[in-house]
Motif scaffolding. Structure first.
Motif, PDB file in Angstrom:
ATOM      1  N   UNK A   1       2.215  -8.471  -6.680  1.00 28.95           N
ATOM      2  CA  UNK A   1       2.294  -9.918  -6.445  1.00 28.95           C
ATOM      3  C   UNK A   1       0.900 -10.344  -6.224  1.00 28.95           C
ATOM      4  N   UNK A   2      -0.149  -9.712  -5.764  1.00 23.23           N
ATOM      5  CA  UNK A   2      -1.389 -10.092  -5.276  1.00 23.23           C
ATOM      6  C   UNK A   2      -2.220  -9.268  -5.943  1.00 23.23           C
ATOM      7  N   UNK A   3      -3.669  -9.671  -6.352  1.00 19.66           N
ATOM      8  CA  UNK A   3      -4.441  -8.737  -6.912  1.00 19.66           C
ATOM      9  C   UNK A   3      -5.277  -8.024  -5.773  1.00 19.66           C
ATOM     10  N   UNK A   4      -5.381  -6.815  -5.864  1.00 21.94           N
ATOM     11  CA  UNK A   4      -6.299  -5.839  -4.958  1.00 21.94           C
ATOM     12  C   UNK A   4      -7.513  -6.192  -4.754  1.00 21.94           C
ATOM     13  N   UNK A   5      -8.070  -6.712  -5.763  1.00 13.44           N
ATOM     14  CA  UNK A   5      -9.628  -6.959  -5.560  1.00 13.44           C
ATOM     15  C   UNK A   5      -9.605  -8.321  -4.754  1.00 13.44           C
ATOM     16  N   UNK A   6      -8.396  -9.017  -4.280  1.00 11.74           N
ATOM     17  CA  UNK A   6      -8.641 -10.208  -3.369  1.00 11.74           C
ATOM     18  C   UNK A   6      -8.193  -9.799  -2.209  1.00 11.74           C
ATOM     19  N   UNK A   7      -7.757  -8.622  -1.865  1.00 13.24           N
ATOM     20  CA  UNK A   7      -7.141  -8.414  -0.637  1.00 13.24           C
ATOM     21  C   UNK A   7      -8.028  -8.333   0.589  1.00 13.24           C
TER      22      UNK A   7
ATOM     23  N   UNK B   1       1.146  -9.381   5.155  1.00 13.39           N
ATOM     24  CA  UNK B   1       1.985 -10.103   4.018  1.00 13.39           C
ATOM     25  C   UNK B   1       0.871  -9.836   2.913  1.00 13.39           C
ATOM     26  N   UNK B   2      -0.368 -10.112   2.967  1.00 13.89           N
ATOM     27  CA  UNK B   2      -1.511 -10.025   2.010  1.00 13.89           C
ATOM     28  C   UNK B   2      -1.299  -8.421   1.529  1.00 13.89           C
ATOM     29  N   UNK B   3      -1.309  -7.413   2.182  1.00 17.25           N
ATOM     30  CA  UNK B   3      -1.123  -6.144   1.893  1.00 17.25           C
ATOM     31  C   UNK B   3       0.217  -5.871   1.217  1.00 17.25           C
ATOM     32  N   UNK B   4       1.219  -6.440   1.595  1.00 19.34           N
ATOM     33  CA  UNK B   4       2.435  -6.162   1.062  1.00 19.34           C
ATOM     34  C   UNK B   4       2.664  -6.888  -0.300  1.00 19.34           C
ATOM     35  N   UNK B   5       2.259  -8.081  -0.464  1.00 20.88           N
ATOM     36  CA  UNK B   5       1.918  -8.725  -1.783  1.00 20.88           C
ATOM     37  C   UNK B   5       1.433  -7.904  -2.839  1.00 20.88           C
ATOM     38  N   UNK B   6       0.246  -7.370  -2.327  1.00 18.60           N
ATOM     39  CA  UNK B   6      -0.461  -6.408  -3.093  1.00 18.60           C
ATOM     40  C   UNK B   6       0.247  -5.206  -3.716  1.00 18.60           C
ATOM     41  N   UNK B   7       0.853  -4.491  -2.731  1.00 21.22           N
ATOM     42  CA  UNK B   7       1.470  -3.214  -3.006  1.00 21.22           C
ATOM     43  C   UNK B   7       2.777  -3.495  -3.866  1.00 21.22           C
ATOM     44  N   UNK B   8       3.269  -4.786  -3.724  1.00 26.98           N
ATOM     45  CA  UNK B   8       4.493  -5.108  -4.614  1.00 26.98           C
ATOM     46  C   UNK B   8       4.081  -5.634  -6.134  1.00 26.98           C
TER      47      UNK B   8
ATOM     48  N   UNK C   1       0.151   0.065   7.506  1.00 23.87           N
ATOM     49  CA  UNK C   1       1.216   1.056   6.900  1.00 23.87           C
ATOM     50  C   UNK C   1       2.510   0.589   6.538  1.00 23.87           C
ATOM     51  N   UNK C   2       3.315  -0.075   7.427  1.00 24.68           N
ATOM     52  CA  UNK C   2       4.466  -0.702   7.168  1.00 24.68           C
ATOM     53  C   UNK C   2       4.214  -1.601   6.009  1.00 24.68           C
ATOM     54  N   UNK C   3       3.244  -2.437   6.062  1.00 29.07           N
ATOM     55  CA  UNK C   3       3.314  -3.578   4.906  1.00 29.07           C
ATOM     56  C   UNK C   3       3.095  -2.693   3.428  1.00 29.07           C
ATOM     57  N   UNK C   4       2.441  -1.621   3.434  1.00 26.50           N
ATOM     58  CA  UNK C   4       2.212  -0.807   2.266  1.00 26.50           C
ATOM     59  C   UNK C   4       3.801  -0.068   1.686  1.00 26.50           C
ATOM     60  N   UNK C   5       4.351   0.540   2.704  1.00 27.99           N
ATOM     61  CA  UNK C   5       5.866   0.937   2.505  1.00 27.99           C
ATOM     62  C   UNK C   5       6.462   0.031   2.046  1.00 27.99           C
ATOM     63  N   UNK C   6       6.922  -1.087   2.547  1.00 27.09           N
ATOM     64  CA  UNK C   6       7.435  -2.300   2.243  1.00 27.09           C
ATOM     65  C   UNK C   6       7.314  -2.701   1.114  1.00 27.09           C
ATOM     66  N   UNK C   7       5.817  -3.082   0.557  1.00 31.35           N
ATOM     67  CA  UNK C   7       5.678  -3.663  -0.579  1.00 31.35           C
ATOM     68  C   UNK C   7       6.076  -2.651  -1.759  1.00 31.35           C
ATOM     69  N   UNK C   8       5.743  -1.264  -1.698  1.00 28.82           N
ATOM     70  CA  UNK C   8       5.882  -0.169  -2.586  1.00 28.82           C
ATOM     71  C   UNK C   8       7.060  -0.120  -2.989  1.00 28.82           C
ATOM     72  N   UNK C   9       8.002  -0.346  -2.100  1.00 34.31           N
ATOM     73  CA  UNK C   9       9.334   0.066  -1.985  1.00 34.31           C
ATOM     74  C   UNK C   9      10.152  -1.038  -2.479  1.00 34.31           C
ATOM     75  N   UNK C  10       9.721  -2.373  -2.311  1.00 35.12           N
ATOM     76  CA  UNK C  10      10.475  -3.721  -2.621  1.00 35.12           C
ATOM     77  C   UNK C  10      10.901  -3.670  -4.033  1.00 35.12           C
TER      78      UNK C  10
END
Length: 302
Positions: free
Chosen positions: A141-147, A132-139, A282-291
């Motif tokens: 909605x969350x700062x990458x520096x905080x991941x 969830x953290x990684x997916x929010x960042x990829x979308x 990996x699934x989180x990254x794909x889902x986040x970028x695609x959302x």
């Protein structure tokens, strides 16, 4: 001039609040934007804000946010692992209903995630699960520096949960802890570590598919629905995912949980743990970028 300054303050406050909302944790409500205070008996005074909505008392400290993620992770991991391990005792006593441990584990985990989302959403956003953290960042909605700090807090909470279970096992039935560790300590895996003998490919597929669904549910509900619905959706999708995944690979979907159990499960779970870290992320990254291109309107993206 006063009117211009007031508009400037409102614009700056709105931009700050929006930036915090996009980051995936509570934002700030300034006095210029705040509505008149509600009475103690009014619905507005008792209804909790939706996860990701502005925090009426300002942005929580870093320590509070990380502690929130750690405690939430502890709650979820302790629930899923403890039910599984205690269920192993029942299996030796021939439980009357086949699969009852799977059902109990899935339902317990869903309830734990629902409670964690309700309790900790106002502090850290209650990501709880690393995907969830990684997916929010990829979308966006969350700062990458905080991941990394969030992932570290979730891992610490998970390890604390399994460590407490080991301490409990030291005072449990004779040979229970040894038997639990010999059986993998509720670790995830395939082949001999799968309760039904499913192979590597099956574990890869279910981890990718259901981790992506967990992220999509989080992105579709956080800050966009009521607090109750957001929490229920998070718990519901985890319950559904575990009902499918537990018989196949033990129900990973949470890299922090997979690492924390493998630490006490022996060499084989440690050798299998990489899949349950890599596949969900990996699934989180794909889902986040695609959302955003798939599901958000152009106005929302702008």
């Amino acid at each position: 001039r006063q009117g211009a300054e007031s508009r400037s303050r409102r614009t700056g406050s709105r931009a700050l609040r929006d930036s915090h909302d996009r980051a995936g944790y509570p934002g700030i409500v300034s006095s210029t934007d705040a509505s008149p205070p509600a009475s103690a008996d009014s619905p507005a005074a008792t209804t909790p804000p939706a996860p990701g909505s502005p925090h009426p008392e300002g942005l929580p400290t870093w320590g509070a946010r990380l502690a929130s993620e750690g405690f939430a992770s502890f709650l979820v991991v302790f629930t899923v692992v403890s039910i599984t391990l205690v269920g192993q005792i029942g299996q030796t006593e021939q439980l009357p209903v086949p699969g009852i441990v799977y059902l109990a584990t899935a339902l317990g985990s869903g309830i734990a995630l629902t409670l964690a989302t309700v309790v900790f959403s106002r502090i850290s956003g209650a990501h709880v699960l690393p995907p969830v953290t990684v997916g929010l960042a990829a979308a966006g909605r969350f700062a990458w520096r905080d991941v990394v700090p969030y992932l570290a807090a979730q891992l610490v909470g998970a390890i604390a949960a399994t460590t407490v279970l080991v301490l409990i096992g030291l005072f449990g039935p004779a040979q229970w802890l040894t038997s639990a560790q010999d059986a993998g300590f509720a670790s995830n895996g395939w082949g001999t570590l799968s309760s039904h003998g499913f192979g590597f490919g099956a574990a890869v597929v279910v981890e990718l598919v259901f981790s992506a669904f967990i992220v999509l549910v989080a992105l579709s509900t956080r800050g966009r629905t009521s607090a109750a619905f957001t929490a229920a959706a998070a718990g519901g999708i985890l319950t559904l995912a575990l009902l499918v995944c537990i018989p196949i690979d033990g129900g990973g979907l949470n890299p922090a949980r997979s690492i924390a159990t493998a630490m006490y499960g022996g060499l084989a779970p440690l050798l299998h743990a990489w899949l349950f870290v890599v596949a969900p992320l990996v699934a989180a990254l794909v889902a986040g970028f695609a959302y955003r291109p798939l599901f958000e309107t152009r106005r929302a993206r702008d």
